[in-house]
Design an enzyme around this catalytic site. Structure first.
Site, PDB file in Angstrom:
ATOM      1  CD  GLU A  19      -2.522   1.235   2.798  1.00  0.00           C
ATOM      2  OE1 GLU A  19      -3.524   2.096   2.919  1.00  0.00           O
ATOM      3  OE2 GLU A  19      -2.391   0.293   3.462  1.00  0.00           O
ATOM      4  CE  LYS A  23      -8.773   0.888   2.743  1.00  0.00           C
ATOM      5  NZ  LYS A  23      -7.842   1.494   3.729  1.00  0.00           N
ATOM      6  CB  CYS A  25      -5.127  -0.951   4.574  1.00  0.00           C
ATOM      7  SG  CYS A  25      -5.098  -0.581   6.441  1.00  0.00           S
TER       8      CYS A  25
END
Length: 516
Positions: A267, A328, A378
């Protein structure tokens, strides 16, 4: 002292529940400790007849459990964010206290609705506990970190994961905890209670046998992978003179030198927007993989003030003129979006915060070498019901999950282990391997059975080389959650308390004197 003793026991049990998710001494899940700690709470509730007192006991348990699970949020806010320590402690405590209200309501309702000596009280407790877990995981975007079911990623309940997922495991563990207390209370045990225990053990045995006999079907031949772990200090990662130049240089070198079929960078491996990159930076990476036989997935922020910003993954592969893109979907409160009325709080921290745009649920996978790689970023891998949206059509369902993370915000803490076990649970639920490329750890390869097959030492800079073999077919969990979401669980937690309330009302009417 007699009045305070139950709350002290509840507090200790809650801390034990936190340790069960990932033990502080070795980082491993402790399934037996999760059952034992929840059984302590069940014992307190079975002795308590006042709903308000039961709710208070449940709240103390949840407060200790949740604060003991995600205490490391203090590091991100104080150490890296510069928030004064008292305020950071208060923020963690208030979050745990607020989320603990769900469990307080569950425990109070259990005491209010349960019937003394009933063999079905364990079902009531399990349903109400499941309701609290669901509420914590879904309301206000949800924060299901440290759910009790994750303690069972290893152990006798793990085979339930491909059938009912982590929430279902939590339901079963709550029922077992209640029955464990009821069966050892020394009171006369009715036949229905033994029948319920026998049915539960039979179901568990059947799931174990089914899992042993049906190994998840493999995909194509193993594919070589390399996962990058930059270990860039969090207080330098976004520094214009230190972290950013180093991150750009190191990840560019590793991408250029990669020898595996697929290379994955974590990320925000590229920690700046494309317009802030040196000339030709992304073009060079694109050309390198477009003209060869390898592929890459790289974390990077995208967007502009006019278009909005996203936390994204770009994919590059042979013959691809336009890069693959994943945005995301499940954003982190305060980190990637600021809830209403809380801008004053985020202004107090020296962290690059902002309001990001959300990607869609069920975005397409990155296709390469006959495999379909599904990125998640995440803590998105904590939301199995959202990952399941990609499994509605088996023909396009992912064959490999790819998690890219940077939890360097939380230091070298148990947060790394807790996140790893969440990824392992997703692998069990969907019978899909998971590649994890992170900034500081845990950078690992997880197989279709939830086992870590390759790992890189945490908080070191390096490249993990390994192999991955995709999965095929749909587990029962993937099939029903992709079509129904969590609604079957919600229906269960609605019907059980209603049935108990109806029975109590009916019993009360049956015992009324004639003519009243």
């Amino acid at each position: 002292m007699r009045r305070l003793a139950p709350f002290a026991v509840s507090l200790a049990a809650g801390l034990a529940q936190a340790a069960a998710i990932a033990a502080p001494w070795n980082g491993q899940p402790q399934w037996w400790l999760q059952l034992a700690s929840l059984a302590l709470l069940a014992a307190l509730l079975q002795r308590e007849r006042a709903p308000l007192s039961a709710a208070a006991l449940g709240w103390v348990f949840a407060l200790a459990w949740l604060a003991g699970t995600f205490w490391w949020l203090f590091i991100s806010m104080h150490v890296y964010g510069g928030l004064p320590a008292p305020l950071a402690v208060a923020a963690v405590g208030l979050l745990a206290a607020a989320l603990g209200l769900y469990y307080a309501l569950a425990c109070g309702a259990c005491t209010r609705l349960s019937r003394p000596g009933s063999a079905w009280n364990s079902l009531l407790f399990a349903a109400l506990w499941l309701a609290a877990e669901l509420a914590r995981g879904t309301i206000f975007t949800g924060f299901p970190w440290g759910a009790g079911g994750y303690a069972h990623v290893d152990g006798p309940l793990a085979p339930l994961a491909p059938w009912v997922g982590v929430y279902g495991i939590g339901f079963v563990s709550a029922a077992l905890a209640w029955e464990l207390v009821a069966l050892t209370s020394g009171k006369t045990v009715a036949g229905p209670r033994w029948a319920a225990v026998g049915a539960a053990l039979g179901l568990l045995a059947a799931c174990n046998v089914a899992t042993l006999r049906s190994d998840p079907p493999p995909g194509g031949p193993p594919l070589t992978v390399q996962l990058l772990q930059g270990n860039i200090p969090q207080d330098e990662k976004f520094g214009e003179r230190t972290g950013v130049p180093f991150a750009l240089g190191w990840h560019r070198e590793q991408l250029a030198a990669a020898t595996a079929a697929l290379v994955v960078a974590p990320e925000t491996a590229i920690p700046v927007l494309p317009r802030q990159l040196p000339d030709g930076y992304l073009d060079d990476i694109s050309t390198r993989f477009r003209t060869g036989q390898q592929a890459a997935l790289v974390g990077i922020p995208l967007g502009s003030m006019d278009q909005g910003y996203t936390n994204s993954v770009l994919g590059f592969g042979p013959g691809m003129k336009v890069a693959y893109r994943y945005d995301k979907h499940h954003l982190v409160p305060f980190g990637e979006f600021i809830p209403p009325l809380f801008k004053w709080f985020t202004r107090m921290m020296n962290i690059p915060l902002g309001d990001f745009d959300r990607g869609g649920v069920g975005q397409r996978s990155f296709e390469f070498h006959g495999e379909r790689f599904a990125p998640n970023i995440c803590y998105e891998d904590l939301f199995g019901e959202e990952l399941a949206a990609r499994f509605a059509d088996e023909a396009t369902a992912p064959t490999v999950f790819v998690n890219v993370s940077n939890i360097g915000w939380f230091g070298n803490t148990v947060a790394i282990d807790q996140h790893l076990h969440a990824s392992r649970m997703r692998a069990l639920e969907f019978a899909r391997p998971m590649l994890r490329a992170t900034n500081t750890g845990a950078t690992v390869v997880i197989d279709r059975a939830g086992r870590v097959t390759h790992s890189l030492q945490r908080h070191t800079r390096g490249v993990l080389s390994g192999e991955v073999q995709g999965g095929r077919g749909l587990t029962p969990f993937a099939w029903w959650v992709s079509r129904l979401g969590l609604w079957p669980f919600w229906l269960l937690v609605a019907l059980v308390p209603v049935a108990f309330a109806w029975h109590a009302r009916r019993s009360a009417h049956a015992h009324e004197p004639a003519g009243t």
